[in-house]
Design a protein around this motif. Structure first.
Motif, PDB file in Angstrom:
ATOM      1  N   ALA A   1       0.841  -1.202   0.000  1.00 44.15           N
ATOM      2  CA  ALA A   1       0.000   0.000   0.000  1.00 44.15           C
ATOM      3  C   ALA A   1       0.875   1.250   0.000  1.00 44.15           C
ATOM      4  N   ALA A   2       2.001   1.208   0.721  1.00 45.69           N
ATOM      5  CA  ALA A   2       2.917   2.349   0.746  1.00 45.69           C
ATOM      6  C   ALA A   2       3.532   2.579  -0.633  1.00 45.69           C
ATOM      7  N   ILE A   3       3.912   1.503  -1.299  1.00 49.39           N
ATOM      8  CA  ILE A   3       4.483   1.621  -2.647  1.00 49.39           C
ATOM      9  C   ILE A   3       3.438   2.174  -3.603  1.00 49.39           C
ATOM     10  N   LYS A   4       2.218   1.689  -3.498  1.00 49.28           N
ATOM     11  CA  LYS A   4       1.142   2.178  -4.366  1.00 49.28           C
ATOM     12  C   LYS A   4       0.894   3.663  -4.123  1.00 49.28           C
ATOM     13  N   LEU A   5       0.868   4.075  -2.854  1.00 47.81           N
ATOM     14  CA  LEU A   5       0.666   5.489  -2.530  1.00 47.81           C
ATOM     15  C   LEU A   5       1.780   6.338  -3.127  1.00 47.81           C
ATOM     16  N   TYR A   6       3.040   5.910  -2.962  1.00 50.56           N
ATOM     17  CA  TYR A   6       4.174   6.671  -3.497  1.00 50.56           C
ATOM     18  C   TYR A   6       4.126   6.692  -5.025  1.00 50.56           C
ATOM     19  N   TYR A   7       3.778   5.564  -5.625  1.00 51.28           N
ATOM     20  CA  TYR A   7       3.673   5.451  -7.091  1.00 51.28           C
ATOM     21  C   TYR A   7       2.669   6.465  -7.629  1.00 51.28           C
ATOM     22  N   GLU A   8       1.503   6.554  -6.986  1.00 50.69           N
ATOM     23  CA  GLU A   8       0.464   7.484  -7.428  1.00 50.69           C
ATOM     24  C   GLU A   8       0.831   8.939  -7.140  1.00 50.69           C
ATOM     25  N   ALA A   9       1.487   9.174  -6.009  1.00 51.78           N
ATOM     26  CA  ALA A   9       1.811  10.551  -5.618  1.00 51.78           C
ATOM     27  C   ALA A   9       2.959  11.124  -6.443  1.00 51.78           C
ATOM     28  N   SER A  10       3.951  10.311  -6.746  1.00 51.45           N
ATOM     29  CA  SER A  10       5.155  10.826  -7.405  1.00 51.45           C
ATOM     30  C   SER A  10       5.105  10.721  -8.921  1.00 51.45           C
ATOM     31  N   GLY A  11       4.359   9.745  -9.444  1.00 55.62           N
ATOM     32  CA  GLY A  11       4.331   9.547 -10.882  1.00 55.62           C
ATOM     33  C   GLY A  11       5.555   8.815 -11.401  1.00 55.62           C
ATOM     34  N   GLU A  12       6.377   8.313 -10.511  1.00 55.12           N
ATOM     35  CA  GLU A  12       7.552   7.539 -10.923  1.00 55.12           C
ATOM     36  C   GLU A  12       7.134   6.120 -11.251  1.00 55.12           C
ATOM     37  N   GLY A  13       8.056   5.354 -11.784  1.00 57.32           N
ATOM     38  CA  GLY A  13       7.784   3.965 -12.131  1.00 57.32           C
ATOM     39  C   GLY A  13       7.636   3.090 -10.897  1.00 57.32           C
ATOM     40  N   LEU A  14       7.205   1.860 -11.132  1.00 55.27           N
ATOM     41  CA  LEU A  14       6.958   0.947 -10.029  1.00 55.27           C
ATOM     42  C   LEU A  14       8.248   0.565  -9.301  1.00 55.27           C
ATOM     43  N   ARG A  15       9.298   0.280 -10.049  1.00 53.40           N
ATOM     44  CA  ARG A  15      10.575  -0.068  -9.403  1.00 53.40           C
ATOM     45  C   ARG A  15      11.141   1.106  -8.618  1.00 53.40           C
ATOM     46  N   ALA A  16      11.082   2.294  -9.220  1.00 53.61           N
ATOM     47  CA  ALA A  16      11.597   3.472  -8.515  1.00 53.61           C
ATOM     48  C   ALA A  16      10.766   3.737  -7.258  1.00 53.61           C
ATOM     49  N   SER A  17       9.464   3.519  -7.329  1.00 56.14           N
ATOM     50  CA  SER A  17       8.602   3.707  -6.158  1.00 56.14           C
ATOM     51  C   SER A  17       8.943   2.696  -5.076  1.00 56.14           C
ATOM     52  N   ARG A  18       9.168   1.451  -5.492  1.00 58.08           N
ATOM     53  CA  ARG A  18       9.551   0.412  -4.530  1.00 58.08           C
ATOM     54  C   ARG A  18      10.862   0.786  -3.838  1.00 58.08           C
ATOM     55  N   ASP A  19      11.847   1.229  -4.628  1.00 55.99           N
ATOM     56  CA  ASP A  19      13.136   1.608  -4.057  1.00 55.99           C
ATOM     57  C   ASP A  19      12.997   2.804  -3.117  1.00 55.99           C
ATOM     58  N   ALA A  20      12.166   3.770  -3.513  1.00 53.36           N
ATOM     59  CA  ALA A  20      11.979   4.965  -2.683  1.00 53.36           C
ATOM     60  C   ALA A  20      11.335   4.609  -1.355  1.00 53.36           C
ATOM     61  N   VAL A  21      10.312   3.766  -1.386  1.00 53.90           N
ATOM     62  CA  VAL A  21       9.643   3.368  -0.136  1.00 53.90           C
ATOM     63  C   VAL A  21      10.603   2.573   0.738  1.00 53.90           C
ATOM     64  N   GLY A  22      11.399   1.706   0.125  1.00 57.40           N
ATOM     65  CA  GLY A  22      12.400   0.966   0.898  1.00 57.40           C
ATOM     66  C   GLY A  22      13.397   1.898   1.568  1.00 57.40           C
ATOM     67  N   ALA A  23      13.838   2.919   0.828  1.00 53.31           N
ATOM     68  CA  ALA A  23      14.779   3.892   1.397  1.00 53.31           C
ATOM     69  C   ALA A  23      14.118   4.713   2.496  1.00 53.31           C
ATOM     70  N   LEU A  24      12.863   5.095   2.284  1.00 54.84           N
ATOM     71  CA  LEU A  24      12.147   5.855   3.320  1.00 54.84           C
ATOM     72  C   LEU A  24      11.934   5.015   4.573  1.00 54.84           C
ATOM     73  N   ALA A  25      11.708   3.709   4.401  1.00 58.00           N
ATOM     74  CA  ALA A  25      11.531   2.830   5.555  1.00 58.00           C
ATOM     75  C   ALA A  25      12.847   2.652   6.314  1.00 58.00           C
ATOM     76  N   ALA A  26      13.943   2.523   5.565  1.00 54.71           N
ATOM     77  CA  ALA A  26      15.249   2.308   6.188  1.00 54.71           C
ATOM     78  C   ALA A  26      15.841   3.591   6.767  1.00 54.71           C
ATOM     79  N   HIS A  27      15.523   4.720   6.148  1.00 52.99           N
ATOM     80  CA  HIS A  27      16.085   6.011   6.566  1.00 52.99           C
ATOM     81  C   HIS A  27      14.956   7.031   6.678  1.00 52.99           C
ATOM     82  N   PRO A  28      14.203   7.006   7.765  1.00 51.22           N
ATOM     83  CA  PRO A  28      13.049   7.919   7.905  1.00 51.22           C
ATOM     84  C   PRO A  28      13.448   9.380   7.745  1.00 51.22           C
TER      85      PRO A  28
END
Length: 188
Positions: free
Chosen positions: A73-100
């Motif tokens: 759900a977090a990846i989907k939210l970031y994907y819709e909010a940013s307009g980036e691709g699915l992989r980039a959204s996944r990486d961004a959410v992973g980075a946000l989770a690891a480094h708040p």
């Protein structure tokens, strides 16, 4: 026995969330080993850049989903909010989770240079009054101030009636005819 059902369900949901995040991170590592998509080298910079793309509400909702273990759900939210691709959204959410990252509002834009062609609106109404004999005219506008009115008076005194009337109509809601009548009364 019934009192344990809710805590067990909560524990199962949290465990599923952790497994989901671990699966996403495992796939990321496998992709790097296979020579596939590689995220940026610095995950902290990725997290900062990702957080900067979010509004305050999106930022809050994204971290709520991460905290609840709802990675998809977090990846989907970031994907819709940013307009980036699915992989980039996944990486961004992973980075946000690891480094708040805290929410940082966008830097305010620099004010545009003062241009006489576009009148500025002020939080107050300015009243300019001109009279000659029994005739009195008043102009009230929130686009006038002492400085602008002084320029209009200077134009009128120098004999440039049309420029003064044009400036007055630009900084108020009166017609050109009314502005000429007002300027004609400014003989001091």
């Amino acid at each position: 026995m019934e009192s344990l059902v809710i805590p067990v369900l909560i524990l199962l949901a949290a465990g599923a969330g952790v497994l989901l995040v671990a699966r996403v991170m495992g796939r990321r590592a496998a992709g790097r080993r296979a020579g596939g998509h590689t995220p940026p080298a610095d995950p902290v910079e990725l997290a900062r850049a990702a957080a900067a793309r979010l509004t305050e509400d999106e930022h809050r909702r994204l971290y709520a989903l991460i905290a609840q273990g709802q990675a998809m759900a977090a990846i989907k939210l970031y994907y819709e909010a940013s307009g980036e691709g699915l992989r980039a959204s996944r990486d961004a959410v992973g980075a946000l989770a690891a480094h708040p990252q805290p929410f940082r509002p966008a830097a305010p834009e620099a004010p545009e240079p003062d241009d006489d062609d576009t009148p500025e609106r002020f939080p107050y109404r300015y009243r300019a009054i001109a009279s000659k004999g029994d005739v009195t005219r008043e102009v009230s506008s929130n686009m006038l101030n002492d400085e602008i009115y002084g320029r209009i008076r200077t134009l009128a005194r120098s004999g440039d009636i049309e420029a003064a009337a044009t400036a007055l109509t630009k900084h108020s809601d009166i017609s050109m005819k009314q502005a000429r009548e007002f300027i004609a009364l400014l003989d001091d």
